[in-house]
Design a protein around this motif. Structure first.
Motif, PDB file in Angstrom:
ATOM      1  N   ILE A  61      19.670 -11.950  23.819  1.00 42.54           N
ATOM      2  CA  ILE A  61      18.497 -12.295  24.643  1.00 42.54           C
ATOM      3  C   ILE A  61      17.179 -11.836  24.026  1.00 42.54           C
ATOM      4  CG2 ILE A  61      17.402 -11.861  26.890  1.00 42.54           C
ATOM      5  CD1 ILE A  61      20.212 -12.305  28.116  1.00 42.54           C
ATOM      6  N   PRO A  62      17.036 -10.609  23.532  1.00 40.36           N
ATOM      7  CA  PRO A  62      15.747 -10.233  22.923  1.00 40.36           C
ATOM      8  C   PRO A  62      15.316 -11.172  21.802  1.00 40.36           C
ATOM      9  CG  PRO A  62      17.070  -8.289  23.272  1.00 40.36           C
ATOM     10  CD  PRO A  62      17.961  -9.469  23.547  1.00 40.36           C
ATOM     11  N   GLY A  63      16.223 -11.557  20.942  1.00 39.21           N
ATOM     12  CA  GLY A  63      15.882 -12.472  19.850  1.00 39.21           C
ATOM     13  C   GLY A  63      15.418 -13.825  20.353  1.00 39.21           C
ATOM     14  N   ILE A  64      16.053 -14.319  21.401  1.00 41.16           N
ATOM     15  CA  ILE A  64      15.652 -15.595  21.999  1.00 41.16           C
ATOM     16  C   ILE A  64      14.274 -15.468  22.630  1.00 41.16           C
ATOM     17  CG2 ILE A  64      16.189 -17.290  23.796  1.00 41.16           C
ATOM     18  CD1 ILE A  64      19.183 -16.563  23.329  1.00 41.16           C
ATOM     19  N   LEU A  65      14.042 -14.376  23.343  1.00 43.53           N
ATOM     20  CA  LEU A  65      12.739 -14.167  23.987  1.00 43.53           C
ATOM     21  C   LEU A  65      11.613 -14.072  22.970  1.00 43.53           C
ATOM     22  CD1 LEU A  65      13.756 -11.645  26.796  1.00 43.53           C
ATOM     23  CD2 LEU A  65      13.274 -14.101  27.041  1.00 43.53           C
ATOM     24  N   ARG A  66      11.881 -13.483  21.808  1.00 41.39           N
ATOM     25  CA  ARG A  66      10.852 -13.360  20.772  1.00 41.39           C
ATOM     26  C   ARG A  66      10.406 -14.709  20.219  1.00 41.39           C
ATOM     27  NH1 ARG A  66      14.435  -9.487  18.735  1.00 41.39           N
ATOM     28  NH2 ARG A  66      13.987  -7.475  19.669  1.00 41.39           N
ATOM     29  N   THR A  67      11.171 -15.771  20.452  1.00 43.87           N
ATOM     30  CA  THR A  67      10.779 -17.099  19.975  1.00 43.87           C
ATOM     31  C   THR A  67       9.792 -17.778  20.922  1.00 43.87           C
ATOM     32  OG1 THR A  67      12.566 -18.338  21.082  1.00 43.87           O
ATOM     33  CG2 THR A  67      13.042 -17.404  18.878  1.00 43.87           C
ATOM     34  N   GLN A  68       9.540 -17.154  22.064  1.00 40.53           N
ATOM     35  CA  GLN A  68       8.640 -17.721  23.072  1.00 40.53           C
ATOM     36  C   GLN A  68       7.334 -16.928  23.108  1.00 40.53           C
ATOM     37  OE1 GLN A  68       9.755 -20.604  24.627  1.00 40.53           O
ATOM     38  NE2 GLN A  68      11.389 -20.243  23.130  1.00 40.53           N
ATOM     39  N   LEU A  69       6.334 -17.499  23.741  1.00 40.29           N
ATOM     40  CA  LEU A  69       5.032 -16.838  23.850  1.00 40.29           C
ATOM     41  C   LEU A  69       4.952 -16.057  25.162  1.00 40.29           C
ATOM     42  CD1 LEU A  69       2.243 -16.401  22.620  1.00 40.29           C
ATOM     43  CD2 LEU A  69       1.500 -18.471  23.804  1.00 40.29           C
ATOM     44  N   ASP A 122       9.959  -4.218  24.162  1.00 35.78           N
ATOM     45  CA  ASP A 122       9.485  -4.999  23.017  1.00 35.78           C
ATOM     46  C   ASP A 122       8.122  -5.570  23.366  1.00 35.78           C
ATOM     47  OD1 ASP A 122       9.115  -7.455  21.322  1.00 35.78           O
ATOM     48  OD2 ASP A 122      11.099  -6.880  20.586  1.00 35.78           O
ATOM     49  N   ARG A 123       7.162  -5.441  22.461  1.00 34.35           N
ATOM     50  CA  ARG A 123       5.795  -5.914  22.726  1.00 34.35           C
ATOM     51  C   ARG A 123       5.701  -7.414  22.966  1.00 34.35           C
ATOM     52  NH1 ARG A 123       2.396  -2.572  18.265  1.00 34.35           N
ATOM     53  NH2 ARG A 123       4.391  -2.404  17.221  1.00 34.35           N
ATOM     54  N   GLN A 124       6.715  -8.180  22.584  1.00 36.07           N
ATOM     55  CA  GLN A 124       6.641  -9.637  22.681  1.00 36.07           C
ATOM     56  C   GLN A 124       7.134 -10.212  24.006  1.00 36.07           C
ATOM     57  OE1 GLN A 124       8.545 -10.235  18.670  1.00 36.07           O
ATOM     58  NE2 GLN A 124       6.913 -11.758  18.596  1.00 36.07           N
ATOM     59  N   PHE A 125       7.742  -9.376  24.845  1.00 38.30           N
ATOM     60  CA  PHE A 125       8.224  -9.882  26.135  1.00 38.30           C
ATOM     61  C   PHE A 125       8.271  -8.771  27.168  1.00 38.30           C
ATOM     62  CE2 PHE A 125      12.061  -8.936  23.633  1.00 38.30           C
ATOM     63  CZ  PHE A 125      12.760  -8.086  24.488  1.00 38.30           C
ATOM     64  N   CYS A 126       8.491  -9.175  28.406  1.00 41.91           N
ATOM     65  CA  CYS A 126       8.684  -8.256  29.524  1.00 41.91           C
ATOM     66  C   CYS A 126      10.066  -8.534  30.088  1.00 41.91           C
ATOM     67  CB  CYS A 126       7.618  -8.502  30.592  1.00 41.91           C
ATOM     68  SG  CYS A 126       7.874  -7.549  32.108  1.00 41.91           S
ATOM     69  N   LEU A 127      10.753  -7.488  30.469  1.00 41.51           N
ATOM     70  CA  LEU A 127      12.078  -7.626  31.064  1.00 41.51           C
ATOM     71  C   LEU A 127      12.034  -7.018  32.460  1.00 41.51           C
ATOM     72  CD1 LEU A 127      15.310  -7.050  29.134  1.00 41.51           C
ATOM     73  CD2 LEU A 127      15.115  -6.346  31.497  1.00 41.51           C
ATOM     74  N   ARG A 140      -0.202  -7.605  36.604  1.00 43.47           N
ATOM     75  CA  ARG A 140      -0.740  -8.879  37.069  1.00 43.47           C
ATOM     76  C   ARG A 140      -0.856  -9.939  35.974  1.00 43.47           C
ATOM     77  NH1 ARG A 140      -5.189  -7.351  40.468  1.00 43.47           N
ATOM     78  NH2 ARG A 140      -3.599  -7.089  42.041  1.00 43.47           N
ATOM     79  N   THR A 141      -1.170  -9.525  34.762  1.00 42.03           N
ATOM     80  CA  THR A 141      -1.332 -10.502  33.683  1.00 42.03           C
ATOM     81  C   THR A 141      -0.186 -10.381  32.681  1.00 42.03           C
ATOM     82  OG1 THR A 141      -2.611  -9.081  32.210  1.00 42.03           O
ATOM     83  CG2 THR A 141      -3.853 -10.317  33.894  1.00 42.03           C
ATOM     84  N   LYS A 142       0.012 -11.449  31.916  1.00 38.23           N
ATOM     85  CA  LYS A 142       1.043 -11.415  30.873  1.00 38.23           C
ATOM     86  C   LYS A 142       0.758 -10.288  29.887  1.00 38.23           C
ATOM     87  CE  LYS A 142       2.126 -16.320  30.767  1.00 38.23           C
ATOM     88  NZ  LYS A 142       2.160 -17.494  29.894  1.00 38.23           N
ATOM     89  N   ALA A 143      -0.491 -10.145  29.494  1.00 37.00           N
ATOM     90  CA  ALA A 143      -0.858  -9.106  28.527  1.00 37.00           C
ATOM     91  C   ALA A 143      -0.507  -7.711  29.047  1.00 37.00           C
ATOM     92  CB  ALA A 143      -2.344  -9.196  28.199  1.00 37.00           C
ATOM     93  N   GLN A 144      -0.676  -7.482  30.342  1.00 35.39           N
ATOM     94  CA  GLN A 144      -0.339  -6.190  30.926  1.00 35.39           C
ATOM     95  C   GLN A 144       1.174  -5.963  30.966  1.00 35.39           C
ATOM     96  OE1 GLN A 144      -2.522  -6.981  34.604  1.00 35.39           O
ATOM     97  NE2 GLN A 144      -3.659  -5.091  34.289  1.00 35.39           N
TER      98      GLN A 144
END
Length: 134
Positions: A42-50, A69-74, A101-105
């Motif tokens: 799952i982490p590898g798959i999530l890293r392919t998305q924005l 991981d900085r590239q996704f939230c779980l 509240r935001t994706k960046a957060q």
């Protein structure tokens, strides 16, 4: 984008979330079709998305086992299988919290959500923090 774990499939969770979330809602298998998606992939798959937010009720396999991981939230929603209808509301409450509240957060965080509390750890640490739902 909200990515749902396979165990939520067939329970209308995507429809419930789609009523209030303006972005895309998909199941993890849609991101890697025609394959069985194991938890460790799952982490590898999530890293392919924005900036995806992955949602599961399978907290025993993700909470404190998955590195932030900085590239996704779980988001681990801590409800039993019989309470899956509560997932959408708890997720909405969590994503309305000022800290998430935001994706960046949210990126870089692993959250464990209960009806009253949000526990989390964030990249690169494994220190656990707790917040009340607001």
């Amino acid at each position: 984008m909200i990515v749902l774990d396979e165990q939520l499939l067939g329970r209308q969770v995507e429809l419930d979330i789609g009523r209030w979330y303006r972005g895309k809602v998909v199941y993890i298998h849609a991101l890697r079709p025609n394959t069985v998606v194991k938890d460790d992939a799952i982490p590898g798959i999530l890293r392919t998305q924005l900036q995806p937010t992955f949602v599961t009720i399978n907290e025993t396999d993700f909470w404190l086992r998955m590195r932030a991981d900085r590239q996704f939230c779980l988001v681990c929603i801590a409800v039993p299988d019989s309470r899956v209808p509560a997932v959408s509301g708890l997720l909405q409450q969590t994503l309305q919290h000022p800290q998430f509240r935001t994706k960046a957060q949210r990126m870089g965080h692993v959250l464990r959500v209960t009806t009253s509390t949000i526990h989390y750890y964030a990249f690169p640490s494994t220190t656990i923090y707790a917040l009340d739902h607001e």
